[in-house]
Each structure stands twice: as C-alpha cells, then as structure tokens.
Design a protein around this motif. Structure first.
Motif, PDB file in Angstrom:
ATOM      1  N   MET A   1      -7.079  -9.717   7.241  1.00  0.00           N
ATOM      2  CA  MET A   1      -6.584  -9.050   6.047  1.00  0.00           C
ATOM      3  C   MET A   1      -5.068  -8.972   6.075  1.00  0.00           C
ATOM      4  O   MET A   1      -4.463  -8.955   7.122  1.00  0.00           O
ATOM      5  N   ARG A   2      -4.540  -8.889   4.890  1.00  0.00           N
ATOM      6  CA  ARG A   2      -3.088  -8.928   4.790  1.00  0.00           C
ATOM      7  C   ARG A   2      -2.539  -7.715   4.095  1.00  0.00           C
ATOM      8  O   ARG A   2      -3.228  -7.030   3.381  1.00  0.00           O
ATOM      9  N   ALA A   3      -1.273  -7.526   4.266  1.00  0.00           N
ATOM     10  CA  ALA A   3      -0.625  -6.352   3.696  1.00  0.00           C
ATOM     11  C   ALA A   3      -0.604  -6.416   2.188  1.00  0.00           C
ATOM     12  O   ALA A   3      -0.285  -7.433   1.598  1.00  0.00           O
ATOM     13  N   ALA A   4      -0.938  -5.310   1.582  1.00  0.00           N
ATOM     14  CA  ALA A   4      -0.883  -5.242   0.128  1.00  0.00           C
ATOM     15  C   ALA A   4       0.555  -5.322  -0.331  1.00  0.00           C
ATOM     16  O   ALA A   4       1.473  -5.022   0.398  1.00  0.00           O
ATOM     17  N   HIS A 380      -0.322   0.177   6.616  1.00  0.00           N
ATOM     18  CA  HIS A 380      -1.367  -0.462   5.809  1.00  0.00           C
ATOM     19  C   HIS A 380      -2.305  -1.234   6.731  1.00  0.00           C
ATOM     20  O   HIS A 380      -3.529  -1.127   6.623  1.00  0.00           O
ATOM     21  N   GLU A 381      -1.731  -1.989   7.639  1.00  0.00           N
ATOM     22  CA  GLU A 381      -2.560  -2.793   8.536  1.00  0.00           C
ATOM     23  C   GLU A 381      -3.380  -1.916   9.470  1.00  0.00           C
ATOM     24  O   GLU A 381      -4.560  -2.187   9.708  1.00  0.00           O
ATOM     25  N   HIS A 384      -6.581  -0.440   7.867  1.00  0.00           N
ATOM     26  CA  HIS A 384      -7.807  -1.233   7.713  1.00  0.00           C
ATOM     27  C   HIS A 384      -8.829  -0.854   8.783  1.00  0.00           C
ATOM     28  O   HIS A 384     -10.029  -0.985   8.580  1.00  0.00           O
ATOM     29  N   GLU A 411      -8.358  -3.150   0.142  1.00  0.00           N
ATOM     30  CA  GLU A 411      -6.895  -3.216   0.141  1.00  0.00           C
ATOM     31  C   GLU A 411      -6.297  -1.905  -0.361  1.00  0.00           C
ATOM     32  O   GLU A 411      -5.294  -1.415   0.161  1.00  0.00           O
ATOM     33  N   ALA A 414      -6.510   0.646   2.349  1.00  0.00           N
ATOM     34  CA  ALA A 414      -5.503   0.460   3.393  1.00  0.00           C
ATOM     35  C   ALA A 414      -4.141   0.971   2.940  1.00  0.00           C
ATOM     36  O   ALA A 414      -3.403   1.580   3.719  1.00  0.00           O
ATOM     37  N   HIS A 458      -5.113  -7.680  -3.896  1.00  0.00           N
ATOM     38  CA  HIS A 458      -4.020  -6.743  -3.699  1.00  0.00           C
ATOM     39  C   HIS A 458      -3.434  -6.289  -5.036  1.00  0.00           C
ATOM     40  O   HIS A 458      -3.125  -5.121  -5.223  1.00  0.00           O
TER      41      HIS A 458
END
Ligand SMILES: [Zn+2]
Length: 560
Positions: A1-4, A380-381, A384, A411, A414, A458
């Motif tokens: 998963m990635r940062a919003a 954020h990370e 999760h 997302e 997070a 996101h």
C-alpha cells in the motif's frame, strides 16, 4: 500500500463508486490542472515536473555500486510485464503515433488513458479503459467472474491472468508462465546481484525473490524481506498492488523500486514501531473493534529511491510504501514501511509549497513544513497496520467483505488513523512540533490529492475525508480570498469521529454502509472545483516523472 495524497496511480473508470447520476460533469472530473478532453498532449505532459532520481553514493561499497545496475535491470523487466497487464498493444500504438508529446504521454501512463484525468482516453479512436485492465477478457463481468471462481478459485488468484480456452471456458494462467521470458531475465539479474551482496539477509532475500518470480509463491521471500535489518540496498520487485484491477480488486500488477537506505533517518523512524500496541489500545472505537494485535516486528525506514518501474512508475508517483500486502504475513510478522525521502522532498518543493501559497490562509502558511509532511506520510503508512483486518461478525477479512470498496476505505483509514497517531504522540511529548503544522499540511495535502478526482483509491478517500472535515468544521474557507483555515480543536474532534466511523464500517464488513458513506462525497463540489481551477492557471505541476538509471547515478550499466 502507498501513501495517500501522493499516489495517484489512477485506475479504472472515473467515479467508480458513484451512481451515474452522481458523477460530476466531465469538465469538473477532468482535473484542476486543466485536464479536459481537449487538452493537448503537450499540456498533459506539462502537468508533470521532471526530477532526476539521484542519491549520494559515497557511503556505498564497491560491490553495492555494482549491484545497483543489476537491480535496475531486474526492475526494467517489471516494466515489460506491466505493459502486458495493462496495455499489451503498446508497440502497435506507439508505432502509430508520430507526435513526440503524445508518445511520451502514452509512456507516462502505460497506455492511452490519462491517469491524472479520470482515465479519459487521449488518443483518438481509443475507447474507455476496461475495468479489469488486461488481467481479464475485456468483456468479462464481475458476476460472471464470481460464479466461475466458485468452481475455480484460481480465477480470483492474485498471481494469475484470466483467459478463455478454446472452448470458451475461463482459465487461470499463472503469471510465471504468462510472462516466462521477462521473469527469467529478472530472476537472473537478481541472482547476479545476490552473488555480490555482502549482507546475508539481502543475499537471501534476492535469492528467494528470484525463485518467487519463477513460482508465484511469494511468502518465503516476503518473510526474508521482513527479516532484513542491516541492508543498505533494497528492491521491491514483483506483482504487488491491486489498484489496476477495478473488476475484482484481486489481481496484482508488477512493479519495482530500487532503493538506498538512509541510515540516519531510519534510526529516528524505528522508534515509533514499538508504540503501535499502545496506540491500537487507544483507538477511539468500542473494544470489539480494536482487539487485534498489530504486528510489532514491523519497521520503518527512509530511503532514496533511484528507480521506479511498472505500476509504481505509472502516472502519479508514490513516496511511501507499506509491504507486504499478504495479510497472513502481516498478522504473523507485521510489515515494513519505506519512506521515499528524495521523491517526497521533490513533491513537497515542486507541488505542495506552491499549492499552499495559493490555497491556505496567509496566517497559516508557516504551518506548511516538510517535517510535518514527512510525519503525516510516515504515520499514514504505520496506520495501515492499526485497526482491524478481520470482521467481528463472521464475514471474513475486511477486504473480502468490502470487495472493490475496500481499497478506498482502507486508504482513508490510514490517513485518519495517521492523524490520530500524530495527535496522540504529540500529547505524549514524543513529537515536538506544533500539531497545527500537521493539520494544516494535511489539509493542503488532501486538497492536492483531490486534484486527481475519484479515479483512484486515494483520490476517492481524500474526497470523502475532505467532505467529512468540512461538514464537521475542521476547516473553514474564506470566501473573499478562496483560502482555507484549520480549526485545531474541531479538527481533533473530527479525526476521532471519522476514525470511529471507518473502523466500525470495516469491522462490520458493511459493504452497503461503505457505499452510503463514500458515494455522496465522490464528486468535487463547485466551490472546491473553483479553487482548484485557480491552481490550473498557475501552472503548478500535478505530479512528477523521472530521469533515472545507472547513468543518472554516474554508474556504468551492468555487464550482460
Ligand atoms: Zn496507504
């Protein structure tokens, strides 16, 4: 998963979660930087700022310098595979285009759909993007897939393509056989790098990852990756994120990041992982929704990223990663969170600062800081890993219960739990900076993300968060200047309230409830759109693209 906020890896049809009547007019969904069906290719390319992905190689050993070009070669093979997953007709399309901007735009988007503009086609004669990209037959519906998968679960596997056999039956084709040639080349490059690795953990990871690409069994390599602690070089490589599969949300797309760890920053970051269990216990939600134990074997590290490939390199770029996505591995060992510091700084300087100049109240602009931005992204990370993965009412995992709506809500969770953590740590004295820095920088960040519209998880998450915060008075807008001001106390209350709402929707596996919560906010209102339109006229970039490769680092290519 990635940062919003910073991952605009767009997918699928615009406003996928809105009923057709709720969809914003096309000129509004088309993003604020001026994207419309009539934008020229040159205008669309100009929405990206070009950044050289360089890094300080002085701390690297001679063998580490030899490894980097090998890892980049393996990454390039992910590019090759990714095209097959999202647009197999690349060569014929590029051959038909003479305009250099248009060709560049196809390369940036890995196909003829604009990922920054709701995936609208920008090549004449091209229709809308298939929801399932090229993972499935283009005409396959979710209902047909569901019924076929009841008899053959591999059809919904994360590492298979779905094709029709000669009798018209749906069959699952494992990635390692569908992409045998590039897979073999990537595995060979990873093994060559492994032979040079001085850190035993890295060597073991590269060897097991090469094997994983050849078998589509990633678990052993995921564990090896989580076990690494002292490696300076790293690579994310293989099928990873499901963002491109808007049909069922299960097919992973190939990608790669080649990374150099920043040891100083990493020492600062590792401190927070130990605080997760206490933060989980303090979540603003009834006990039943916070009983899971977050993995404590997780770690946080900061990196300079020197190569992006495949899904990671398509359209908007992420600046933080949380992996692996395998939920069983997460429960047993946690995750690793990678903060891509050089890419983050580039986006902060090139995009967020000029955006805040235009949209944040003058007296709050001093609260836009890179430290706050770094913290928001980092937490954020971390977030999760907080919250809930299994529903509390027997509906299986949250992902299973919420299906294609899961990614956007996760997302949003997070983002909001990230702010919850920043607030909690600030109260405990762990974070010294002014909490208002985090809030104002967060608000500027979600406004920036909303520029992408609802075409990705996101963007959709941020539109819902923006509306919730607005309706709870977390920020106000000055109508004369069109600028936004955070109300700190109301923001704190809104964060707790939104966190509770999302965690209960997840814990209940409430598919219809998620729709009722997110769909009404999945369009940009006229006021915000007007403010975003002002940005378009200021020529602020929307995202970044890279000059990357051994030559950018001053390294020779790897010997063949
Ligand atoms: Zn995320």
């Amino acid at each position: 998963m990635r940062a919003a906020g910073w991952a605009a890896a767009g997918l699928g049809a615009m406003c996928a979660c809105a009923s057709p009547g709720d969809r914003a007019p096309a000129t509004h969904v088309a993003d604020s930087a001026g994207a419309t069906a009539t934008a020229t290719a040159a205008e669309r390319v100009a929405r990206y700022a070009t950044v050289r992905l360089s890094a300080d190689l002085a701390p690297l050993s001679a063998k580490e310098r030899q490894m980097l070009p090998l890892l980049m070669d393996a990454a390039r093979e992910m590019d090759t595979i990714y095209w097959q997953e999202v647009y197999p007709e690349r060569d014929s399309l590029l051959a038909s285009i003479s305009d250099s901007s248009l060709r560049r735009l196809v390369e940036i988007n890995y196909g003829p759909w604009d990922r920054l503009a709701g995936n609208e086609p920008f090549v004449p004669g091209v229709g809308p993007r298939a929801k399932g990209a090229a993972f499935y037959p283009a005409d396959l519906t979710a209902a047909t897939l569901d019924s076929a998968a009841a008899g053959d679960p591999a059809l919904k596997g994360a590492y298979t393509l779905v094709r029709r056999d000669s009798a018209g039956r749906l069959t699952a084709v494992p990635y390692h056989s569908a992409f045998a040639a590039p897979t073999a080349r990537a595995a060979a490059r990873l093994r060559a790098a492994a032979a040079l690795a001085e850190d035993p953990g890295l060597r073991r990871y590269l060897e097991t990852r090469a094997r994983a690409l050849e078998t589509d069994d990633y678990r052993a390599s995921d564990f090896a990756w989580l076990d690494m602690r002292h490696n300076r070089l790293d690579i994310v490589v293989g099928p990873t994120e499901t963002y491109d599969d808007e049909l069922a949300g299960v097919k992973t797309a190939h990608e790669s990041y080649v990374l150099i760890k920043d040891l100083d920053w990493s020492a600062r970051l590792s401190r927070y992982a130990a605080m997760l269990p206490a933060l989980q216990r303090g979540l603003p939600v009834p006990d039943a929704y916070r009983r899971e134990t977050p993995g404590t074997d997780s770690d946080l590290n900061a990196y300079d990223v020197v190569y992006y490939a495949g899904q990671a390199n398509a359209g908007g770029k992420t600046i933080a990663i949380n992996l692996p996505n395998d939920e069983e591995v997460q429960l047993r060992k946690g995750t690793r969170r990678l903060q891509l510091k050089n890419a983050m700084r580039a986006k902060f300087d090139r995009i967020l600062v000029p955006l805040a100049d235009a949209l944040i109240a003058p007296d709050q602009q001093r609260h836009i800081t890179f430290d706050a931005f770094f913290e928001n992204t980092m937490f954020h990370e971390v977030a999760h890993g907080l919250g809930i993965k299994q529903t509390i009412n027997g509906r299986g995992t949250v992902r299973q219960a919420l299906k294609e709506r899961h990614n956007a809500l996760e997302e949003e969770k997070a983002d909001v739990l990230g702010l919850y953590m920043v607030s909690a740590l600030n109260r405990q004295g762990e974070l010294k900076a002014d909490l208002l820095d985090n809030y104002v920088t967060f608000l500027a960040g979600i406004i920036r993300s909303v520029r992408f519209g609802a075409s990705d998880s996101h963007g959709r998450a941020n539109m819902t968060t923006f509306a919730f915060f607005r309706d709870h008075g977390a920020f106000t807008r000055d109508s004369a200047s069109g600028t936004y001001r955070v109300d700190s106390a109301r923001m704190a209350a809104a964060v707790d309230s939104l966190a509770g709402r999302i965690l209960q929707l997840q814990g209940d596996g409430d598919y219809a409830g998620v729709a009722a919560f997110m769909d009404p906010t999945s369009r940009i209102g006229p006021v915000l759109q007007g403010d975003l339109d002002r940005l378009g006229t200021k020529g602020i970039p929307v995202d970044i693209i890279f000059e990357q490769g051994p030559e950018v680092l001053g390294l020779p290519p790897a010997p063949r």
